[in-house]
Design an enzyme around this catalytic site. Sequence first.
Site, PDB file in Angstrom:
ATOM      1  N   LYS A 289      29.600  16.559  31.284  1.00 27.47           N
ATOM      2  CA  LYS A 289      28.986  16.985  32.535  1.00 27.47           C
ATOM      3  C   LYS A 289      27.509  16.627  32.608  1.00 27.47           C
ATOM      4  O   LYS A 289      26.913  16.596  33.680  1.00 27.47           O
ATOM      5  CB  LYS A 289      29.153  18.505  32.702  1.00 27.47           C
ATOM      6  CG  LYS A 289      30.597  18.958  32.894  1.00 27.47           C
ATOM      7  CD  LYS A 289      31.176  18.426  34.185  1.00 27.47           C
ATOM      8  CE  LYS A 289      32.596  18.927  34.394  1.00 27.47           C
ATOM      9  NZ  LYS A 289      33.198  18.368  35.608  1.00 27.47           N
TER      10      LYS A 289
ATOM     11  N   PHE B 266      26.517  14.043  18.591  1.00 27.36           N
ATOM     12  CA  PHE B 266      26.517  14.200  17.125  1.00 27.36           C
ATOM     13  C   PHE B 266      27.157  15.523  16.722  1.00 27.36           C
ATOM     14  O   PHE B 266      28.025  15.583  15.836  1.00 27.36           O
ATOM     15  CB  PHE B 266      25.078  14.107  16.615  1.00 27.36           C
ATOM     16  CG  PHE B 266      24.793  14.878  15.350  1.00 27.36           C
ATOM     17  CD1 PHE B 266      25.471  14.600  14.174  1.00 27.36           C
ATOM     18  CD2 PHE B 266      23.829  15.874  15.346  1.00 27.36           C
ATOM     19  CE1 PHE B 266      25.199  15.310  13.002  1.00 27.36           C
ATOM     20  CE2 PHE B 266      23.549  16.589  14.185  1.00 27.36           C
ATOM     21  CZ  PHE B 266      24.237  16.308  13.011  1.00 27.36           C
TER      22      PHE B 266
ATOM     23  N   ASP C 252      31.668  18.638  14.621  1.00 26.50           N
ATOM     24  CA  ASP C 252      32.447  19.860  14.806  1.00 26.50           C
ATOM     25  C   ASP C 252      33.938  19.560  14.863  1.00 26.50           C
ATOM     26  O   ASP C 252      34.755  20.285  14.290  1.00 26.50           O
ATOM     27  CB  ASP C 252      31.999  20.555  16.095  1.00 26.50           C
ATOM     28  CG  ASP C 252      32.619  21.936  16.255  1.00 26.50           C
ATOM     29  OD1 ASP C 252      32.101  22.884  15.657  1.00 26.50           O
ATOM     30  OD2 ASP C 252      33.620  22.053  16.975  1.00 26.50           O
TER      31      ASP C 252
ATOM     32  N   ASP D 109      36.753  21.057  12.378  1.00 22.44           N
ATOM     33  CA  ASP D 109      37.851  21.859  12.929  1.00 22.44           C
ATOM     34  C   ASP D 109      39.180  21.117  12.920  1.00 22.44           C
ATOM     35  O   ASP D 109      40.204  21.669  13.308  1.00 22.44           O
ATOM     36  CB  ASP D 109      37.520  22.276  14.372  1.00 22.44           C
ATOM     37  CG  ASP D 109      36.533  23.430  14.444  1.00 22.44           C
ATOM     38  OD1 ASP D 109      36.240  24.016  13.388  1.00 22.44           O
ATOM     39  OD2 ASP D 109      36.057  23.733  15.546  1.00 22.44           O
TER      40      ASP D 109
ATOM     41  N   ARG E 150      39.076  16.089  22.876  1.00 20.84           N
ATOM     42  CA  ARG E 150      37.738  16.467  23.349  1.00 20.84           C
ATOM     43  C   ARG E 150      37.576  15.866  24.730  1.00 20.84           C
ATOM     44  O   ARG E 150      37.717  14.666  24.917  1.00 20.84           O
ATOM     45  CB  ARG E 150      36.688  15.906  22.375  1.00 20.84           C
ATOM     46  CG  ARG E 150      35.257  15.898  22.883  1.00 20.84           C
ATOM     47  CD  ARG E 150      34.666  17.277  22.938  1.00 20.84           C
ATOM     48  NE  ARG E 150      34.674  17.909  21.625  1.00 20.84           N
ATOM     49  CZ  ARG E 150      34.364  19.189  21.427  1.00 20.84           C
ATOM     50  NH1 ARG E 150      34.051  19.947  22.469  1.00 20.84           N
ATOM     51  NH2 ARG E 150      34.385  19.713  20.212  1.00 20.84           N
TER      52      ARG E 150
ATOM     53  N   ASP F 169      29.448  30.477  12.310  1.00 21.67           N
ATOM     54  CA  ASP F 169      30.756  30.449  12.963  1.00 21.67           C
ATOM     55  C   ASP F 169      31.859  30.101  11.961  1.00 21.67           C
ATOM     56  O   ASP F 169      32.934  30.710  11.962  1.00 21.67           O
ATOM     57  CB  ASP F 169      30.730  29.432  14.105  1.00 21.67           C
ATOM     58  CG  ASP F 169      31.867  29.625  15.093  1.00 21.67           C
ATOM     59  OD1 ASP F 169      32.341  30.765  15.239  1.00 21.67           O
ATOM     60  OD2 ASP F 169      32.275  28.634  15.724  1.00 21.67           O
TER      61      ASP F 169
ATOM     62  N   LYS G 171      24.083  28.769  17.668  1.00 19.27           N
ATOM     63  CA  LYS G 171      25.010  27.656  17.896  1.00 19.27           C
ATOM     64  C   LYS G 171      24.967  27.122  19.319  1.00 19.27           C
ATOM     65  O   LYS G 171      25.190  25.933  19.544  1.00 19.27           O
ATOM     66  CB  LYS G 171      26.444  28.074  17.547  1.00 19.27           C
ATOM     67  CG  LYS G 171      27.418  26.909  17.632  1.00 19.27           C
ATOM     68  CD  LYS G 171      28.790  27.234  17.100  1.00 19.27           C
ATOM     69  CE  LYS G 171      29.689  26.011  17.214  1.00 19.27           C
ATOM     70  NZ  LYS G 171      31.033  26.234  16.680  1.00 19.27           N
TER      71      LYS G 171
ATOM     72  N   PHE H 100      26.205  33.306  29.051  1.00 16.29           N
ATOM     73  CA  PHE H 100      27.108  32.179  29.206  1.00 16.29           C
ATOM     74  C   PHE H 100      28.247  32.224  28.178  1.00 16.29           C
ATOM     75  O   PHE H 100      29.411  32.029  28.516  1.00 16.29           O
ATOM     76  CB  PHE H 100      26.316  30.876  29.044  1.00 16.29           C
ATOM     77  CG  PHE H 100      27.161  29.640  28.953  1.00 16.29           C
ATOM     78  CD1 PHE H 100      27.683  29.061  30.087  1.00 16.29           C
ATOM     79  CD2 PHE H 100      27.420  29.041  27.723  1.00 16.29           C
ATOM     80  CE1 PHE H 100      28.463  27.908  30.013  1.00 16.29           C
ATOM     81  CE2 PHE H 100      28.195  27.906  27.635  1.00 16.29           C
ATOM     82  CZ  PHE H 100      28.713  27.338  28.785  1.00 16.29           C
TER      83      PHE H 100
ATOM     84  N   ASP I  80      32.348  32.625  28.437  1.00 16.36           N
ATOM     85  CA  ASP I  80      33.256  31.647  27.843  1.00 16.36           C
ATOM     86  C   ASP I  80      34.330  32.339  27.006  1.00 16.36           C
ATOM     87  O   ASP I  80      35.506  31.957  27.038  1.00 16.36           O
ATOM     88  CB  ASP I  80      32.465  30.660  26.985  1.00 16.36           C
ATOM     89  CG  ASP I  80      33.168  29.322  26.865  1.00 16.36           C
ATOM     90  OD1 ASP I  80      33.486  28.728  27.910  1.00 16.36           O
ATOM     91  OD2 ASP I  80      33.407  28.878  25.728  1.00 16.36           O
ATOM     92  N   ASP I  81      33.930  33.356  26.253  1.00 17.22           N
ATOM     93  CA  ASP I  81      34.898  34.110  25.445  1.00 17.22           C
ATOM     94  C   ASP I  81      35.920  34.805  26.328  1.00 17.22           C
ATOM     95  O   ASP I  81      37.115  34.845  26.015  1.00 17.22           O
ATOM     96  CB  ASP I  81      34.165  35.153  24.590  1.00 17.22           C
ATOM     97  CG  ASP I  81      33.335  34.537  23.482  1.00 17.22           C
ATOM     98  OD1 ASP I  81      33.337  33.298  23.345  1.00 17.22           O
ATOM     99  OD2 ASP I  81      32.682  35.295  22.753  1.00 17.22           O
TER     100      ASP I  81
END
Length: 363
Positions: free
Chosen positions: A77, A113, A118, A122, A127, A187, A210, A249, A253-254
Site C-alpha cells: 500500500k 527487509f 519475518d 515464520d 505475502r 514476539d 515491532k 492500530f 488488527d488483533d
Amino acid sequence: MYRILVTVCRRNPPLKTPNFCRNSSTWHFPPVMALRTTFLDAFQDTMKPLFSDPDIRLNSVLTRLEESVRYNTTDGKLNRGVAVLHTTNLLGRSDKKEQAIALGWCIEILQGFLLVADDIMDNSLTRRGKPCWFRKVGLSAINDSILLDSSVYTLLKAHIKSESCYLDCLELFLDVTRKTSYGQGLDLESESLALCDFTMDRYSAIVQYKTAYYSFYLPVALAMHLCGHNKPEQLESAKLILLQIGHYFQVQDDYLDCFGDPKVIGKIGTDIQERKCSWLFITAMSLASQEEKALLGEIYGLTDDASVARVKELYHKLPLKEKYQEYCNTTYQDISAAIAEDKSGLPKETFSDFLDAIHKRNK
C-alpha cells in the site's frame, strides 16, 4: 542476522497457511492514496544508485537486487513511504519533494527487509496474495534481506547526504531498525512462554517495538528532520502521540484477525493458531471464568480446526466486542485530546490524518 535466520529455518516448523505477520496490515490513508502515483512514478529515478555499479562482475547480483526490491515493495500500500511526503507537505516544504520521496522509499525497502526475514522465520507461504520471496528463490533470500537492509543506507547516502539532516536520518533508521528487531524478538518468545506471562504490559512492548516505531513514528520523524522541525521536545511530543496511534492500530488488527471478514480484510486470521500474545487473548483471560481460562490454556495455540473453532466460540461468548468498542471510543478520545493539547508546533493534521484513517476501520 545470518545465524538467527538459518537457525530458525533449520527448525523447519510446520507450514502455516496462509501467514500474514503484524507488519502486513492494511489501512486506508486518504492523503497517501492521493500521493501514491507520484511516489510510484519516482521509483526508477530514486533507485538508480542501487541498481548500477562500475564493476560489471556485479551485474547479475544487481539484477537480482532489483527484482527483490520490486517484488517486496511495489505491491504494498506504500502508506509508510508516502506518509513522509504527505508530512513534508504539511510542514510547508514541498520544495523537499525529491528528498521526501527518497526517504519514503527507504522506509518501504526497510519494510521489505523486515517482511522477507519475518516470512523465513515464520515459514510462511504467502505475502500480499503471492508467494513469499523465499518460496520463490529459496534460502538465498536470507542474503537478499541483508542486501535490502543495506540498500536503505545506499539510498540515504545518494539522496540525503548533502542535507543537514543526513546524520539524524541515518541514526534514526539504525535506531528504529534495532527497535523493530527487539519487537520481533519479543514476539517470537511468545511461542515458548507460559500463557500466564501474556500480560498487557508485554503486549504493549511487542506492539511498540515491532509495529509502532517504524510504521507511525519513523515516517513523521524523517519528515520533521528533513524540514527542520526536529528539536528534541518536538520529536518527543510527536513520538508519544504516534506510538499511541500505533498501539490503537494493532489492537484493531488483533480484533479483526478473529472478528473481521476475510473477504474484506484480505487475509485469514491465524493469531490463535500461532499462539500470539494478542489483545483479544489477554482481554479474554481477564473476562473468563476459571473453567474458561482452563479451557483456553488447553487449546490456545493448537492448529486443528476444532480447537481454533472452540477458541473463537469462547471469544464470541465473552463480551469482547463490547470491550473492544469501549477501548476504541476511549482511545480515540484520549488521542484526540493529546493532539489538541500538543505543544510541538506541528500541524494537527500531522497526527489527526493518521488517527482518522484508522478509526473505525474494518480492514
